[in-house]
Motif scaffolding. Sequence first.
Motif, PDB file in Angstrom:
ATOM      1  N   LEU A  68     -42.355  33.560  -3.869  1.00 19.07           N
ATOM      2  CA  LEU A  68     -43.756  33.320  -4.212  1.00 19.07           C
ATOM      3  C   LEU A  68     -43.826  33.116  -5.719  1.00 19.07           C
ATOM      4  O   LEU A  68     -43.740  34.049  -6.499  1.00 19.07           O
ATOM      5  CB  LEU A  68     -44.615  34.519  -3.792  1.00 19.07           C
ATOM      6  CG  LEU A  68     -44.556  34.832  -2.297  1.00 19.07           C
ATOM      7  CD1 LEU A  68     -45.455  36.021  -1.984  1.00 19.07           C
ATOM      8  CD2 LEU A  68     -44.980  33.633  -1.472  1.00 19.07           C
ATOM      9  N   MET A  69     -43.957  31.848  -6.107  1.00 16.20           N
ATOM     10  CA  MET A  69     -43.832  31.506  -7.531  1.00 16.20           C
ATOM     11  C   MET A  69     -45.172  31.506  -8.261  1.00 16.20           C
ATOM     12  O   MET A  69     -45.243  31.340  -9.455  1.00 16.20           O
ATOM     13  CB  MET A  69     -43.174  30.130  -7.667  1.00 16.20           C
ATOM     14  CG  MET A  69     -41.744  30.146  -7.169  1.00 16.20           C
ATOM     15  SD  MET A  69     -40.973  28.519  -7.211  1.00 16.20           S
ATOM     16  CE  MET A  69     -41.752  27.730  -5.823  1.00 16.20           C
ATOM     17  N   LYS A  70     -46.291  31.690  -7.540  1.00 14.60           N
ATOM     18  CA  LYS A  70     -47.602  31.715  -8.188  1.00 14.60           C
ATOM     19  C   LYS A  70     -47.754  32.998  -8.996  1.00 14.60           C
ATOM     20  O   LYS A  70     -47.378  34.075  -8.557  1.00 14.60           O
ATOM     21  CB  LYS A  70     -48.714  31.643  -7.133  1.00 14.60           C
ATOM     22  CG  LYS A  70     -50.103  31.669  -7.729  1.00 14.60           C
ATOM     23  CD  LYS A  70     -51.148  31.573  -6.636  1.00 14.60           C
ATOM     24  CE  LYS A  70     -52.537  31.635  -7.228  1.00 14.60           C
ATOM     25  NZ  LYS A  70     -53.585  31.540  -6.198  1.00 14.60           N
ATOM     26  N   ASN A  94     -39.616  24.292  -0.967  1.00 15.10           N
ATOM     27  CA  ASN A  94     -38.905  24.683  -2.183  1.00 15.10           C
ATOM     28  C   ASN A  94     -38.902  26.193  -2.386  1.00 15.10           C
ATOM     29  O   ASN A  94     -38.092  26.732  -3.136  1.00 15.10           O
ATOM     30  CB  ASN A  94     -39.558  24.025  -3.409  1.00 15.10           C
ATOM     31  CG  ASN A  94     -39.382  22.518  -3.414  1.00 15.10           C
ATOM     32  OD1 ASN A  94     -38.409  22.017  -2.851  1.00 15.10           O
ATOM     33  ND2 ASN A  94     -40.321  21.807  -4.022  1.00 15.10           N
ATOM     34  N   GLN A  95     -39.817  26.865  -1.720  1.00 13.47           N
ATOM     35  CA  GLN A  95     -39.900  28.317  -1.864  1.00 13.47           C
ATOM     36  C   GLN A  95     -39.074  29.058  -0.808  1.00 13.47           C
ATOM     37  O   GLN A  95     -39.024  30.283  -0.831  1.00 13.47           O
ATOM     38  CB  GLN A  95     -41.373  28.755  -1.765  1.00 13.47           C
ATOM     39  CG  GLN A  95     -42.253  28.243  -2.898  1.00 13.47           C
ATOM     40  CD  GLN A  95     -43.717  28.534  -2.641  1.00 13.47           C
ATOM     41  OE1 GLN A  95     -44.499  27.632  -2.390  1.00 13.47           O
ATOM     42  NE2 GLN A  95     -44.093  29.804  -2.688  1.00 13.47           N
ATOM     43  N   LEU A  96     -38.450  28.312   0.077  1.00 12.17           N
ATOM     44  CA  LEU A  96     -37.693  28.939   1.172  1.00 12.17           C
ATOM     45  C   LEU A  96     -36.207  28.972   0.843  1.00 12.17           C
ATOM     46  O   LEU A  96     -35.619  27.967   0.461  1.00 12.17           O
ATOM     47  CB  LEU A  96     -37.914  28.170   2.466  1.00 12.17           C
ATOM     48  CG  LEU A  96     -39.369  28.053   2.960  1.00 12.17           C
ATOM     49  CD1 LEU A  96     -39.396  27.245   4.257  1.00 12.17           C
ATOM     50  CD2 LEU A  96     -39.973  29.436   3.176  1.00 12.17           C
ATOM     51  N   ASP A  97     -35.626  30.145   0.978  1.00 10.15           N
ATOM     52  CA  ASP A  97     -34.173  30.306   0.858  1.00 10.15           C
ATOM     53  C   ASP A  97     -33.676  30.735   2.235  1.00 10.15           C
ATOM     54  O   ASP A  97     -33.633  31.935   2.547  1.00 10.15           O
ATOM     55  CB  ASP A  97     -33.855  31.372  -0.197  1.00 10.15           C
ATOM     56  CG  ASP A  97     -32.354  31.497  -0.446  1.00 10.15           C
ATOM     57  OD1 ASP A  97     -31.574  31.021   0.405  1.00 10.15           O
ATOM     58  OD2 ASP A  97     -31.974  32.098  -1.479  1.00 10.15           O
ATOM     59  N   LEU A  98     -33.344  29.732   3.065  1.00  6.87           N
ATOM     60  CA  LEU A  98     -32.991  30.021   4.455  1.00  6.87           C
ATOM     61  C   LEU A  98     -31.688  30.800   4.565  1.00  6.87           C
ATOM     62  O   LEU A  98     -31.508  31.607   5.482  1.00  6.87           O
ATOM     63  CB  LEU A  98     -32.892  28.704   5.239  1.00  6.87           C
ATOM     64  CG  LEU A  98     -34.199  27.883   5.323  1.00  6.87           C
ATOM     65  CD1 LEU A  98     -33.955  26.581   6.084  1.00  6.87           C
ATOM     66  CD2 LEU A  98     -35.293  28.696   5.990  1.00  6.87           C
ATOM     67  N   GLU A  99     -30.783  30.562   3.629  1.00  3.68           N
ATOM     68  CA  GLU A  99     -29.485  31.246   3.685  1.00  3.68           C
ATOM     69  C   GLU A  99     -29.652  32.757   3.534  1.00  3.68           C
ATOM     70  O   GLU A  99     -29.025  33.536   4.263  1.00  3.68           O
ATOM     71  CB  GLU A  99     -28.569  30.707   2.582  1.00  3.68           C
ATOM     72  CG  GLU A  99     -27.184  31.362   2.596  1.00  3.68           C
ATOM     73  CD  GLU A  99     -26.294  30.817   1.488  1.00  3.68           C
ATOM     74  OE1 GLU A  99     -25.205  31.388   1.303  1.00  3.68           O
ATOM     75  OE2 GLU A  99     -26.699  29.833   0.823  1.00  3.68           O
ATOM     76  N   HIS A 100     -30.508  33.151   2.586  1.00 11.99           N
ATOM     77  CA  HIS A 100     -30.720  34.584   2.356  1.00 11.99           C
ATOM     78  C   HIS A 100     -31.996  35.100   3.014  1.00 11.99           C
ATOM     79  O   HIS A 100     -32.364  36.257   2.839  1.00 11.99           O
ATOM     80  CB  HIS A 100     -30.784  34.871   0.849  1.00 11.99           C
ATOM     81  CG  HIS A 100     -29.533  34.506   0.114  1.00 11.99           C
ATOM     82  ND1 HIS A 100     -29.336  33.274  -0.493  1.00 11.99           N
ATOM     83  CD2 HIS A 100     -28.389  35.210  -0.100  1.00 11.99           C
ATOM     84  CE1 HIS A 100     -28.148  33.239  -1.060  1.00 11.99           C
ATOM     85  NE2 HIS A 100     -27.534  34.397  -0.835  1.00 11.99           N
ATOM     86  N   ARG A 101     -32.668  34.207   3.751  1.00  9.50           N
ATOM     87  CA  ARG A 101     -33.897  34.559   4.470  1.00  9.50           C
ATOM     88  C   ARG A 101     -34.943  35.148   3.511  1.00  9.50           C
ATOM     89  O   ARG A 101     -35.490  36.225   3.701  1.00  9.50           O
ATOM     90  CB  ARG A 101     -33.598  35.548   5.604  1.00  9.50           C
ATOM     91  CG  ARG A 101     -32.611  34.993   6.633  1.00  9.50           C
ATOM     92  CD  ARG A 101     -32.290  36.020   7.697  1.00  9.50           C
ATOM     93  NE  ARG A 101     -33.458  36.374   8.489  1.00  9.50           N
ATOM     94  CZ  ARG A 101     -33.919  35.673   9.524  1.00  9.50           C
ATOM     95  NH1 ARG A 101     -33.278  34.552   9.884  1.00  9.50           N
ATOM     96  NH2 ARG A 101     -34.973  36.072  10.203  1.00  9.50           N
TER      97      ARG A 101
END
Length: 288
Positions: A275-277, A264-271
């Motif tokens: 880090l939501m902590k 859920n923390q990975l945005d593969l399109e924008h690479r």
Amino acid sequence: MTKIDINKLDSEQKIRILKKVTEKYGLSYVAQKLGVDRSTLYRYISGKVKKVPDGVIAAAAEMLNLEELSDALYGFKTVDVDPTTALSVVIKALRDEGFRNFFLTLLYQYMGDYLRTTTSTYIVSEDDVKKFETLLSNKSKSTKDMRLRYLRKALLELGYELSPDGIREVVAEAETPNIGRHMANSLKLFIKIIVREKNPALAHLLYSSFTVPKGKYKHRPENLSVEALKKVFEAIEHPGAKAYFLLLCETGLRTGEVYSITTNQLDLEHRIIKLMKENETKRGSDFH
């Protein structure tokens, strides 16, 4: 010899001083010491003279000790003093300016050194410690447990009395520099969030009276150069291990934090890795 401000006394108090000193030494002796004749002194005591000279009262007061003077003025009997009586004295001092001035003068005259010591001391209650524990609820469990453990250790050695000299001694004489550092950090935090709320001036005095010792570590890892990191990266063959190592180098995350990254923390399109902590020491951000 006991000095008081005669101008703060009313006529009845002045007469009681004369009566007290006469009871102690006798009419003739007191008259001689005060420089008046017996009949004049008798008229003073009996109230037949409206205004007794302040010089006579001052001289008579100097012939009495503290307990005798207090008894003459306010009827205090030290043998009968209990917490309720002490509280009534404080209340009277708050309400009666004349008595307050007299009371404070006596306190500083006879207990000045002790008062100067106590004004730089904070007595820690169990409620203070419980409140400190509650206010640490936003910390991680390990941090909370550590702060409480070292605070209680320091307080036990201090006898639950915080004073500049006491804190400096306890920190300096800790078993190891690291223990001293942890106790100092815990005390600093306690003073900042508990003592400051009740007594800002004292909190400032205590907080600035000691420093946190630097911890001594047996081993300090050497910082690797960029060239060395590149060589390690190139030597890694497994793609997953290679990605793991790269994330450590680029983000500065701990090993466990890298392992905890989810899809859920990975945005593969924008690479991008999100880090939501977020806590007091780290805030969420994005890594490209």
